[in-house]
Scaffold this motif. Structure first.
Motif, short mmCIF file in Angstrom:
data_model
loop_
_atom_site.label_atom_id
_atom_site.label_comp_id
_atom_site.label_asym_id
_atom_site.label_seq_id
_atom_site.Cartn_x
_atom_site.Cartn_y
_atom_site.Cartn_z
N SER A 280 0.83 -1.21 0.00
CA SER A 280 0.00 0.00 0.00
C SER A 280 0.86 1.26 0.00
N ILE A 281 1.94 1.21 0.77
CA ILE A 281 2.87 2.35 0.81
C ILE A 281 3.55 2.53 -0.55
N VAL A 282 4.00 1.42 -1.14
CA VAL A 282 4.64 1.47 -2.46
C VAL A 282 3.66 1.99 -3.51
N GLY A 283 2.41 1.52 -3.44
CA GLY A 283 1.39 1.98 -4.38
C GLY A 283 1.10 3.46 -4.25
N THR A 284 1.04 3.95 -3.01
CA THR A 284 0.81 5.38 -2.77
C THR A 284 1.97 6.21 -3.30
N LEU A 285 3.19 5.72 -3.11
CA LEU A 285 4.37 6.40 -3.63
C LEU A 285 4.33 6.44 -5.16
N GLY A 286 3.88 5.33 -5.75
CA GLY A 286 3.74 5.29 -7.20
C GLY A 286 2.73 6.29 -7.70
N LEU A 287 1.60 6.42 -6.98
CA LEU A 287 0.58 7.40 -7.35
C LEU A 287 1.13 8.82 -7.29
N TYR A 288 1.98 9.07 -6.31
CA TYR A 288 2.58 10.40 -6.20
C TYR A 288 3.45 10.72 -7.41
N PHE A 289 4.31 9.78 -7.79
CA PHE A 289 5.18 10.01 -8.94
C PHE A 289 4.37 10.11 -10.24
N LEU A 290 3.31 9.32 -10.33
CA LEU A 290 2.49 9.33 -11.56
C LEU A 290 1.77 10.66 -11.72
N THR A 291 1.31 11.24 -10.61
CA THR A 291 0.55 12.50 -10.69
C THR A 291 1.41 13.72 -10.38
N LEU A 292 2.59 13.49 -9.75
CA LEU A 292 3.47 14.58 -9.32
C LEU A 292 2.67 15.67 -8.61
N SER A 293 1.94 15.27 -7.59
CA SER A 293 1.06 16.19 -6.88
C SER A 293 1.84 17.11 -5.95
N ASP A 294 1.46 18.38 -5.96
CA ASP A 294 2.02 19.34 -5.03
C ASP A 294 1.17 19.33 -3.77
N ILE A 295 1.61 18.59 -2.77
CA ILE A 295 0.82 18.47 -1.53
C ILE A 295 1.33 19.41 -0.45
N SER A 296 2.15 20.40 -0.86
CA SER A 296 2.66 21.36 0.12
C SER A 296 1.55 22.30 0.59
N THR A 297 0.56 22.52 -0.26
CA THR A 297 -0.58 23.36 0.11
C THR A 297 -1.87 22.55 -0.04
N VAL A 298 -2.81 22.81 0.85
CA VAL A 298 -4.09 22.09 0.83
C VAL A 298 -5.22 23.11 0.76
N ASN A 299 -6.17 22.91 -0.18
CA ASN A 299 -7.32 23.80 -0.28
C ASN A 299 -8.61 23.01 -0.11
N VAL A 300 -9.74 23.69 -0.25
CA VAL A 300 -11.03 23.05 -0.02
C VAL A 300 -11.28 21.94 -1.03
N GLY A 301 -10.77 22.10 -2.25
CA GLY A 301 -10.92 21.06 -3.27
C GLY A 301 -10.22 19.77 -2.87
N ASP A 302 -9.02 19.92 -2.29
CA ASP A 302 -8.27 18.75 -1.85
C ASP A 302 -9.03 18.01 -0.74
N LEU A 303 -9.66 18.77 0.14
CA LEU A 303 -10.42 18.17 1.23
C LEU A 303 -11.63 17.40 0.68
N LEU A 304 -12.30 17.98 -0.31
CA LEU A 304 -13.45 17.31 -0.92
C LEU A 304 -13.02 16.02 -1.61
N VAL A 305 -11.89 16.05 -2.29
CA VAL A 305 -11.40 14.84 -2.98
C VAL A 305 -10.95 13.80 -1.96
N LEU A 306 -10.48 14.25 -0.80
CA LEU A 306 -10.13 13.30 0.27
C LEU A 306 -11.39 12.58 0.74
N PHE A 307 -12.51 13.31 0.85
CA PHE A 307 -13.78 12.66 1.19
C PHE A 307 -14.17 11.67 0.10
#
Length: 298
Positions: A125-152
């Motif tokens: 699961s950890i390896v898969g999550t790391l893979g998702l990060y590299f695939l999307t290259l997400s900037d998770i340094s900042t969090v907005n309301v959209g990110d919270l909704l997608v977390l839900f």
């Protein structure tokens, strides 16, 4: 063999969802997302009704109805939170956060299903999550309301996987699938009537070739067939394994984007795809190791 068939079938579902991502994007340029989903899930429901026996309603118990409606509601929430969240965040961040269900499902399985977690599943699961990060290259340094909704959204999809594992062992797969898909359709149409403007939508929009192709393909393959397969084969495999298999969806989406619109993956994207694929394969390592020991002992 049954487990191999189940995992292969679920991987096929991930392929369908990933492969249809591009055509859905084209369709919602003409139809609002909730209206498109309502139509898609309704068509899928009507299609599956063709395969039920006469007087099937006699087999619909109160428990089956409640289970199907509950699954449909949390599935609808997943789509709804994702759709609204995309208005406020980027597609790459949404893809990564949605994929966090890979990490959420094992925890929910431990809590709700009382499943014992193997260390290899946690590591995968950890390896898969790391893979998702590299695939999307997400900037998770900042969090907005959209990110919270997608977390839900990720939580809703994770709950859907976990409770599908719980309910599919108790009920007929076809009837359970029909009830949940019809529930998604009803909630989608209701949301569309409240949150989406229909004044600019015409019959020409519904009859546009991109919309027709998307509705036909998604209703048959990405909805009716996909959710029937998921409901049926989650009787055999674990919820955590299903989450890892479904993590292949963005990989298939990337491959399809390359084939259809020549969208080339970056080196980081290729690394991400490799890690996700490796995470899925890793879950089988203990089984292979045990088999080899048995063969050696002979």
């Amino acid at each position: 063999m049954n487990k191999l068939v189940a995992d292969s079938s679920l991987l096929f579902v991930a392929f369908i969802w990933g492969a249809t991502f591009v055509i859905v994007q084209k369709a919602i340029e003409f139809l609002p997302p909730h209206l498109f989903n309502g139509t898609r899930f309704l068509l899928a429901t009507l299609l599956l009704l063709l395969f039920v026996r006469k007087r099937f309603y006699l087999r619909i118990t109160k428990e089956l109805l409640i289970s199907g409606v509950f699954l449909g509601f949390i599935l609808f929430l997943g789509y709804a939170f994702q759709t609204v969240g995309l208005l406020y965040t980027t597609s790459s961040k949404a893809g990564f956060i949605t994929g966090l269900s890979v990490m959420i499902v094992p925890l929910l399985s431990l809590w709700i299903l009382k499943e014992k977690l193997r260390s290899i599943v946690i590591f995968s699961s950890i390896v898969g999550t790391l893979g998702l990060y590299f695939l999307t290259l997400s900037d998770i340094s900042t969090v907005n309301v959209g990110d919270l909704l997608v977390l839900f959204c990720a939580l809703a999809f994770a709950l859907h996987i976990v409770f599908t594992s719980k309910y599919t062992k108790k009920h007929d797969a076809l009837l359970l699938t029909i009830i949940q898909l019809f529930t998604v359709s009803l909630f989608s149409f209701f949301s569309s009537s409240i949150f989406e403007s229909h004044s600019a939508i015409s019959m020409e929009d519904f009859l546009h070739i991109d919309v027709i192709v998307a509705l036909v393909i998604t209703s048959i393959f990405a909805t009716a067939l996909a959710f029937l397969i998921q409901t049926k084969y989650q009787q055999i495999t674990s919820a955590a394994k299903v989450a890892l298999i479904f993590a292949m969806e963005p990989v298939f989406a990337a491959v399809t984007a390359f084939v259809v619109i020549q969208e080339v993956l970056s080196p980081n994207g290729i690394l991400g795809c490799t890690l996700i694929f490796l995470a899925m394969i890793l879950t089988e390592f203990p089984i292979v190791k045990l088999t080899n020991r048995k063969e050696f002992s002979k």
